[in-house]
Design a protein around this motif. Structure first.
Motif, PDB file in Angstrom:
ATOM      1  N   UNK A  46     -19.278  26.679 -19.010  1.00  0.00           N
ATOM      2  CA  UNK A  46     -20.345  27.661 -18.775  1.00  0.00           C
ATOM      3  C   UNK A  46     -19.861  28.773 -17.852  1.00  0.00           C
ATOM      4  N   UNK A  47     -19.121  28.380 -16.820  1.00  0.00           N
ATOM      5  CA  UNK A  47     -18.576  29.369 -15.884  1.00  0.00           C
ATOM      6  C   UNK A  47     -17.567  30.272 -16.589  1.00  0.00           C
ATOM      7  N   UNK A  48     -16.719  29.672 -17.397  1.00  0.00           N
ATOM      8  CA  UNK A  48     -15.731  30.468 -18.139  1.00  0.00           C
ATOM      9  C   UNK A  48     -16.422  31.476 -19.058  1.00  0.00           C
ATOM     10  N   UNK A  49     -17.503  31.042 -19.688  1.00  0.00           N
ATOM     11  CA  UNK A  49     -18.239  31.929 -20.586  1.00  0.00           C
ATOM     12  C   UNK A  49     -18.834  33.105 -19.803  1.00  0.00           C
ATOM     13  N   UNK A  50     -19.413  32.816 -18.635  1.00  0.00           N
ATOM     14  CA  UNK A  50     -19.989  33.882 -17.795  1.00  0.00           C
ATOM     15  C   UNK A  50     -18.905  34.869 -17.363  1.00  0.00           C
ATOM     16  N   UNK A  51     -17.765  34.349 -16.975  1.00  0.00           N
ATOM     17  CA  UNK A  51     -16.665  35.217 -16.549  1.00  0.00           C
ATOM     18  C   UNK A  51     -16.196  36.122 -17.687  1.00  0.00           C
ATOM     19  N   UNK A  52     -16.112  35.574 -18.864  1.00  0.00           N
ATOM     20  CA  UNK A  52     -15.691  36.377 -20.006  1.00  0.00           C
ATOM     21  C   UNK A  52     -16.717  37.470 -20.295  1.00  0.00           C
ATOM     22  N   UNK A  53     -18.004  37.143 -20.186  1.00  0.00           N
ATOM     23  CA  UNK A  53     -19.049  38.146 -20.410  1.00  0.00           C
ATOM     24  C   UNK A  53     -18.980  39.242 -19.350  1.00  0.00           C
ATOM     25  N   UNK A  54     -18.765  38.849 -18.101  1.00  0.00           N
ATOM     26  CA  UNK A  54     -18.640  39.836 -17.028  1.00  0.00           C
ATOM     27  C   UNK A  54     -17.433  40.729 -17.272  1.00  0.00           C
ATOM     28  N   UNK A  55     -16.356  40.132 -17.731  1.00  0.00           N
ATOM     29  CA  UNK A  55     -15.132  40.889 -18.007  1.00  0.00           C
ATOM     30  C   UNK A  55     -15.345  41.909 -19.108  1.00  0.00           C
ATOM     31  N   UNK A 111     -14.380  43.004 -12.873  1.00  0.00           N
ATOM     32  CA  UNK A 111     -14.835  41.824 -12.154  1.00  0.00           C
ATOM     33  C   UNK A 111     -14.795  42.130 -10.663  1.00  0.00           C
ATOM     34  N   UNK A 112     -15.356  41.250  -9.877  1.00  0.00           N
ATOM     35  CA  UNK A 112     -15.361  41.452  -8.431  1.00  0.00           C
ATOM     36  C   UNK A 112     -13.960  41.559  -7.868  1.00  0.00           C
TER      37      UNK A 112
END
Length: 83
Positions: free
Chosen positions: A18-27, A32-33
């Motif tokens: 789930x975290x990986x998916x969120x990071x990919x969406x943010x990217x 990213x931060x």
């Protein structure tokens, strides 16, 4: 919540999917931060370098003026002795 276990030699890692998916969406949405922090650090460093160069030029200019002033004083002294 989905976790995936990855074994690498003697080490193993749990990947939060789930975290990986969120990071990919943010990217996909933009920086990213971490990228923003890196950009900020780069800009700060460039400003520091510019300020350092400016200070160096000012010091060099002051030294040239000092040397020029000394040469002028020596030449003036020689002219006065000749008179």
């Amino acid at each position: 919540m989905g976790f995936r276990v990855v074994m690498d030699g003697n080490a193993f890692y749990e990947i939060d999917e789930d975290c990986m998916k969120r990071r990919q969406e943010e990217g996909n949405q933009g920086e990213t931060g971490q990228q923003k922090i890196s950009e900020s650090k780069r800009e700060t460093r460039q400003q520091e370098i510019s300020e350092s160069k400016r200070e160096t030029r000012q010091q060099e200019t002051a030294e040239k003026r000092k040397v020029t002033g000394e040469k002028g004083a020596i030449q003036n002294g020689m002219e006065q002795k000749e008179s």
